[in-house]
Design an enzyme around this catalytic site. Structure first.
Site, PDB file in Angstrom:
ATOM      1  N   ASP A  37       0.842  -1.207   0.000  1.00  0.00           N
ATOM      2  CA  ASP A  37       0.000   0.000   0.000  1.00  0.00           C
ATOM      3  C   ASP A  37       0.876   1.256   0.000  1.00  0.00           C
ATOM      4  OD1 ASP A  37       0.877  -0.080   2.614  1.00  0.00           O
ATOM      5  OD2 ASP A  37      -1.121   0.148   3.516  1.00  0.00           O
ATOM      6  N   SER A  38       2.214   1.056   0.066  1.00  0.00           N
ATOM      7  CA  SER A  38       3.143   2.173  -0.161  1.00  0.00           C
ATOM      8  C   SER A  38       2.891   2.793  -1.531  1.00  0.00           C
ATOM      9  CB  SER A  38       4.595   1.680  -0.071  1.00  0.00           C
ATOM     10  OG  SER A  38       4.795   0.539  -0.881  1.00  0.00           O
ATOM     11  N   ASP A  41      -1.180  -6.396  -0.512  1.00  0.00           N
ATOM     12  CA  ASP A  41      -1.273  -5.718   0.782  1.00  0.00           C
ATOM     13  C   ASP A  41      -2.729  -5.332   1.065  1.00  0.00           C
ATOM     14  OD1 ASP A  41       0.110  -4.894   2.988  1.00  0.00           O
ATOM     15  OD2 ASP A  41       1.044  -3.148   2.047  1.00  0.00           O
ATOM     16  N   LYS A  76      -0.957  -9.533   2.860  1.00  0.00           N
ATOM     17  CA  LYS A  76      -0.206  -9.019   4.014  1.00  0.00           C
ATOM     18  C   LYS A  76      -1.099  -8.047   4.778  1.00  0.00           C
ATOM     19  CE  LYS A  76       3.205  -5.796   3.728  1.00  0.00           C
ATOM     20  NZ  LYS A  76       2.645  -4.751   4.603  1.00  0.00           N
ATOM     21  N   GLU A  92      -1.221  -5.501   8.594  1.00  0.00           N
ATOM     22  CA  GLU A  92      -0.423  -4.905   9.669  1.00  0.00           C
ATOM     23  C   GLU A  92      -1.051  -5.173  11.041  1.00  0.00           C
ATOM     24  OE1 GLU A  92       0.156  -0.741   8.840  1.00  0.00           O
ATOM     25  OE2 GLU A  92       0.977  -1.129   6.844  1.00  0.00           O
ATOM     26  N   GLU A 134       9.321  -4.018  10.457  1.00  0.00           N
ATOM     27  CA  GLU A 134       9.679  -2.708   9.889  1.00  0.00           C
ATOM     28  C   GLU A 134      10.200  -1.771  10.982  1.00  0.00           C
ATOM     29  OE1 GLU A 134       6.845  -0.919   7.218  1.00  0.00           O
ATOM     30  OE2 GLU A 134       7.952   0.971   7.150  1.00  0.00           O
TER      31      GLU A 134
HETATM   32  O1  KIV Z   1       3.529  -1.138   1.630  1.00  0.00           O
HETATM   33  C1  KIV Z   1       4.705  -1.528   1.625  1.00  0.00           C
HETATM   34  O2  KIV Z   1       5.480  -1.329   0.678  1.00  0.00           O
HETATM   35  C2  KIV Z   1       5.167  -2.246   2.803  1.00  0.00           C
HETATM   36  C3  KIV Z   1       6.641  -2.440   2.940  1.00  0.00           C
HETATM   37  C4  KIV Z   1       7.231  -1.184   3.434  1.00  0.00           C
HETATM   38  C5  KIV Z   1       6.957  -3.605   3.796  1.00  0.00           C
HETATM   39  O3  KIV Z   1       4.389  -2.620   3.620  1.00  0.00           O
END
Ligand code: KIV
Length: 275
Positions: free
Chosen positions: A44-45, A83, A113, A115, A182
């Site tokens: 989600d970056s 994500d 993934k 969090e 992280e």
């Molecule tokens: O969203 C992302 O790119 C991430 C990484 C920083 C692990 O969660």
């Protein structure tokens, strides 16, 4: 050979390091996959590096599905991790399973993934029960930036280091096949890695993790707004792009592009008969 959750398990058992990089589109995914990473994270970056938001909070399920599907189309061998965006798994277990399922069926991810530590273990359990592998993510969890008071290193005090170890053990117990650490002090990340049977994937967590992940725009010098301390610039692609774009502008301006070889032909007879 296609990387799967078993590749991650075997790598941990054999002590082989795992590589993960982000990608958000078809062409980049192809390059990253062909270079041979174990895993591509559609993080989600993308909210920051692709869409220009100041954090990841505005990223939607539709954004994630759109980009994950593009990456999946460009990926042959890497494990594609989709994500789960902000609030897509915190409003109830049913929502979480449905949204994880959408990343798999519409986005064609190989796993998801999300969090959080102890507080999301019931969600991890429900998603893994639905046969969707889950990669956990603890330490600095960017979706919690407002609750954490900024993008800060986590686990520096005795109390918070203990809490992080408990989170790591809890997400493993809940069924996660791997966990991203992280912005965690290197010695703590090493300790956590030695305590877990599942691989740890570090970002800003030192060399003692079982694998590493970076945002590709950071490590290739494409995203210039901010470079975190933990990033090594492996190439300066941003500069190469700028040079190429300037050369294009100059070539158009001085008429040296396009050349004859770039043009399509038509018979002169036809041109002569026009008007
Ligand atoms: O969203 C992302 O790119 C991430 C990484 C920083 C692990 O969660």
């Amino acid at each position: 050979m296609k990387n799967t959750v078993l590749t991650f398990k075997e790598a941990k058992q054999k002590g082989e390091k795992l590589t993960m990089l982000t990608a958000y589109d078809y062409s980049t995914a192809k390059l990253v996959d062909e270079a041979g990473v174990n895993s591509i994270l559609v993080g989600d970056s993308l909210g920051m590096v692709m869409l220009g938001y100041e954090d990841t909070l505005s990223v939607t399920m539709e954004d994630m599905i759109h980009h994950t599907a593009a990456v999946a189309r460009g990926t042959k061998n890497a494990l594609v991790v989709g994500d789960m965006p902000f609030l897509s798994y915190n409003t109830g277990i049913r929502d979480a399973v449905i949204n994880a399922g959408r990343l798999m069926s519409e986005g064609r991810a190989n796993c998801v993934k999300l969090e959080g530590g102890k507080e999301v273990c019931d969600v991890i359990r429900a998603i893994t029960d639905a046969k969707i592998p889950v990669c956990a993510h603890i330490g600095l969890t960017p979706q919690a930036v407002n609750a954490l008071g900024g993008f800060k290193v986590q686990g520096k005090s005795l109390e918070s280091a203990k809490a992080l170890i408990e989170d790591a053990l809890a997400v493993q117990e809940a069924g996660a096949f791997a966990v991203v650490l992280e912005c965690v002090p290197a010695a703590l990340a090493e300790k956590i890695s030695s305590m877990l049977d599942i691989p740890t994937i570090g970002i800003g967590a030192g060399p003692g993790c079982d694998g590493q992940v970076l945002v590709y725009q950071d490590m290739l010098g494409v995203y210039k707004d901010f470079t975190p301390k933990f990033v090594r610039k492996f190439a300066n692609v941003g500069e190469v792009m700028t040079q190429g774009i300037k050369a294009y502008i100059d070539a158009v301006a001085d008429g040296s592009f396009p050349e004859e070889k770039h043009c399509f032909k038509i018979s002169e007879d036809i041109i002569d008969k026009l008007y």
